[in-house]
Scaffold this active site. Structure first.
Site, PDB file in Angstrom:
ATOM      1  N   ASP A   1     118.512  53.126  89.874  1.00  0.00           N
ATOM      2  CA  ASP A   1     118.897  54.567  90.516  1.00  0.00           C
ATOM      3  C   ASP A   1     117.580  55.220  90.608  1.00  0.00           C
ATOM      4  O   ASP A   1     116.561  54.978  89.607  1.00  0.00           O
ATOM      5  CB  ASP A   1     119.527  55.035  89.429  1.00  0.00           C
TER       6      ASP A   1
ATOM      7  N   GLU B   1     117.591  51.373  94.476  1.00  0.00           N
ATOM      8  CA  GLU B   1     117.860  52.373  95.408  1.00  0.00           C
ATOM      9  C   GLU B   1     116.531  53.141  95.727  1.00  0.00           C
ATOM     10  O   GLU B   1     116.249  53.994  94.822  1.00  0.00           O
ATOM     11  CB  GLU B   1     119.089  53.343  94.634  1.00  0.00           C
TER      12      GLU B   1
HETATM   13  C1  NOJ Z   1     121.390  58.297  93.157  1.00  0.00           C
HETATM   14  C2  NOJ Z   1     122.607  58.059  92.628  1.00  0.00           C
HETATM   15  O1  NOJ Z   1     123.432  57.320  93.611  1.00  0.00           O
HETATM   16  C3  NOJ Z   1     123.368  59.583  92.950  1.00  0.00           C
HETATM   17  O2  NOJ Z   1     124.811  59.461  92.752  1.00  0.00           O
HETATM   18  C4  NOJ Z   1     122.892  60.488  91.765  1.00  0.00           C
HETATM   19  O3  NOJ Z   1     123.255  61.621  91.953  1.00  0.00           O
HETATM   20  C5  NOJ Z   1     121.325  60.358  91.828  1.00  0.00           C
HETATM   21  N1  NOJ Z   1     120.778  59.052  92.056  1.00  0.00           N
HETATM   22  C6  NOJ Z   1     120.688  60.895  90.662  1.00  0.00           C
HETATM   23  O4  NOJ Z   1     120.861  60.014  89.684  1.00  0.00           O
END
Ligand code: NOJ
Length: 565
Positions: free
Chosen positions: A222, A283
């Site tokens: 993440d 991500e």
């Molecule tokens: C990316 C995640 O996919 C999202 O859902 C989240 O709110 C943010 N990162 C913060 O962790």
């Protein structure tokens, strides 16, 4: 019409040694909304385990589980209070073990979400940091700083949160006086870890090992571009309106700093030290030219390519969104990934129901009314295009049912922190619990009929059991396409992507080995063109199509896979 000098892309890789993740179809499970076994209206791990046959029958290779760890759920679990335990709402560690074992028994890999940029403010180390004073080792686990202004009453710098508002919150010290500030790039309940501190590195190495030991086949990382902040926490440039000035294609000052690459170099040998091909997918919303730095034999295995998701409907836009990542894949020596939906974006069945170029806000407002039938038709076509491409394809739960974004959630029930902080509709609309059975309470999501977000009536007709075995249903189209993708090795990079040139306006065409893929982005039905080498495609075998087939023709807003004869 003949196809001339097709453009070719063939990222180099030896097919015989292709690790599973390079061409996998990965299914994202958002645990809150997948299936609820205990009837409290919130999905859980036993619910996922019970529905694994759905994933097996869909034909995917792996599932990625969004966070199910102990968490106050202020950001749907992306606010982790204990990385090595399961939130009681979702079950127990034993349930996680059972889920992983059951998935493995069905031949499915399991990817676990890791959230290293921030924890929950309820994490015991953050609580200790609050209790200990400024300058203490406890406080050094997070990004604390003194405020500016005469009495420290101003935030340490001008950074703003991704969820709107300031990225800093001032605390009250243990003695009751106004104290230091802590950084939270997301919600106030999500304090950023201090990755300058070796103890934070050690903590996450342990977290990785904890889940690898339990059988995780990989991690989705993440905010993978976020952990390391620029030295000295300098102010960001602001524009005339006082907002952070982020040039097109660039990222805020607190993202994509080179230090994050060191973290992947530290993690990679840990993954490599385990049996099997354990992987990391990032991500990372970073400028394209930076991607080769993140991916490689010493860094991460792959990263989400969000360009395809962002491409609007049309030949040029979609072709560019394929060609660019393929060229990048050549540069990094690893196949790209493809994504159309996830838990953070408006579902693609709804996005495509708006005119190309429509400017979406954060989530879908009630007054925004898409052409639902058009959206679903184009979404199905875009999915067929995606599944024909080399690399890994990431699906988001419910897209195989053609679920739309839900706009009509009462504000009082919305949970997205962006909604709570800024009043935007936010991301709850793509997180509505799945419909499994048309005639059951909560459409089979939960045995009691409870559902943490209300499901709209249209979910009934889209329920999995209503589509099962129905020719032409979205579910059957996904199953057929995933099976054909495997049979024809479409995910593998060995067959180049050859674009067909000189096609009628509005038609996108490409060849993958013996499969020809056509997408009609125009508003008219078009005759099937000549294929590669002047082949008559009207005579080709239809492998799968997104619309009712019309002999020798391709309906508007539809895609088809043909086999050259
Ligand atoms: C990316 C995640 O996919 C999202 O859902 C989240 O709110 C943010 N990162 C913060 O962790």
């Amino acid at each position: 019409m003949t196809a001339q000098s097709p453009a070719q892309h063939a990222p180099g890789a030896d097919a015989a040694t292709t690790p599973w993740w390079r061409d996998a179809v990965v299914y994202q499970v958002y645990p809150r909304s997948f299936a609820d076994a205990d009837g409290d209206g919130m999905g859980d791990l036993p619910g996922i385990t019970a529905h694994l046959p759905h994933l097996r029958d869909l034909g995917v290779d792996a599932l990625w589980l969004s966070p199910f760890f102990t968490s106050p759920q202020r950001d749907g679990g992306y606010d982790v209070a204990d990385y090595c335990d399961v939130d009681p709402r979702f079950g127990s560690l034993a349930d996680a073990d059972e889920l992983i074992a059951s998935a493995h028994a069905m031949g499915l890999k399991v990817i676990v979400d890791i959230v290293p940029n921030h924890s929950s403010s309820e994490h015991e180390l953050f609580q200790q940091a609050l209790a200990a004073g400024p300058g203490s080792p406890e406080r050094d686990m997070y990004v604390f700083a003194d405020g500016r202004g005469e009495h420290g009453e101003l935030p340490p710098n001008n950074w703003t949160s991704i969820f709107h508002g300031e990225a800093w919150t001032r605390i009250t010290e243990a003695d009751g006086t106004p104290g230091q500030w802590y950084l939270h790039i997301f919600d106030t309940s999500q304090p950023d870890w201090n990755w300058q501190n070796p103890r934070v590195h050690a903590l996450f190495r342990d977290v990785l090992r904890f889940w690898l030991d339990r059988g995780a086949d990989g991690f989705r990382v993440d905010v993978a571009h976020g952990m390391v902040k620029p030295e000295g926490l300098p102010d960001a440039a602001v524009n005339a309106e006082g907002l952070l000035d982020i040039p097109e294609g660039e990222v805020p000052i607190y993202f994509d700093n080179d230090g994050v690459l060191e973290i992947y170099r530290e993690w990679r040998p840990i993954l490599d030290s385990y049996e099997g091909e354990r992987m990391m997918v990032l991500e990372a919303w970073i400028p394209e030219h930076r991607l080769p730095l993140y991916i490689g034999p010493e860094e991460a295995h792959q990263s989400f390519n969000f360009g395809f998701l962002q491409a609007t409907w049309g030949v040029e836009t979609m072709r560019a969104a394929i060609e660019k990542p393929l060229a990048l894949a050549d540069a990094v020596g690893a196949p790209t990934t493809w994504v159309l939906s996830n838990h953070d974006v408006i579902r693609h069945a709804t996005r495509y129901g708006f005119p190309p170029g429509y400017r979406f806000g954060e989530g879908l407002g009630r007054a925004e009314t898409p052409d639902a039938a058009l959206g679903l038709a184009r979404a199905r076509a875009a999915t067929l295009l995606m599944l024909s491409l080399p690399g890994a394809a990431y699906l988001y739960q419910g897209e195989e049912l053609g679920l739309p974004e839900v706009a009509e959630i009462p504000d009082a029930l919305r949970e997205d922190p962006a909604h709570l902080r800024a009043g935007v509709p936010g991301r709850d609309g793509c997180r509505v619990p799945l419909p499994w059975r048309a005639d059951a309470p909560a459409y089979g999501f939960s045995p009691t009929g409870e559902s943490w977000l209300p499901q709209p009536e249209e979910f009934g007709a889209l329920a999995a059991d209503a589509q099962e075995g129905v020719p032409g249903s979205t579910l059957e189209m996904y199953r057929a396409a995933i099976a054909l993708r495997r049979e024809h090795g479409l995910g593998r990079p060995d067959a180049p992507v050859e674009f067909l040139e000189d096609l009628p306006e509005g038609l996108l065409g490409l060849v993958r080995g013996e499969v020809v893929v056509l997408v009609n982005t125009s508003e008219q039905e078009l005759p099937l063109p000549a294929g590669p080498d002047g082949l008559d495609l009207a005579d080709a075998e239809v492998l799968v199509g997104s619309a009712e087939p019309v002999p020798g023709r391709l309906p508007a807003d539809a895609a088809v896979w043909l086999r050259r004869r």
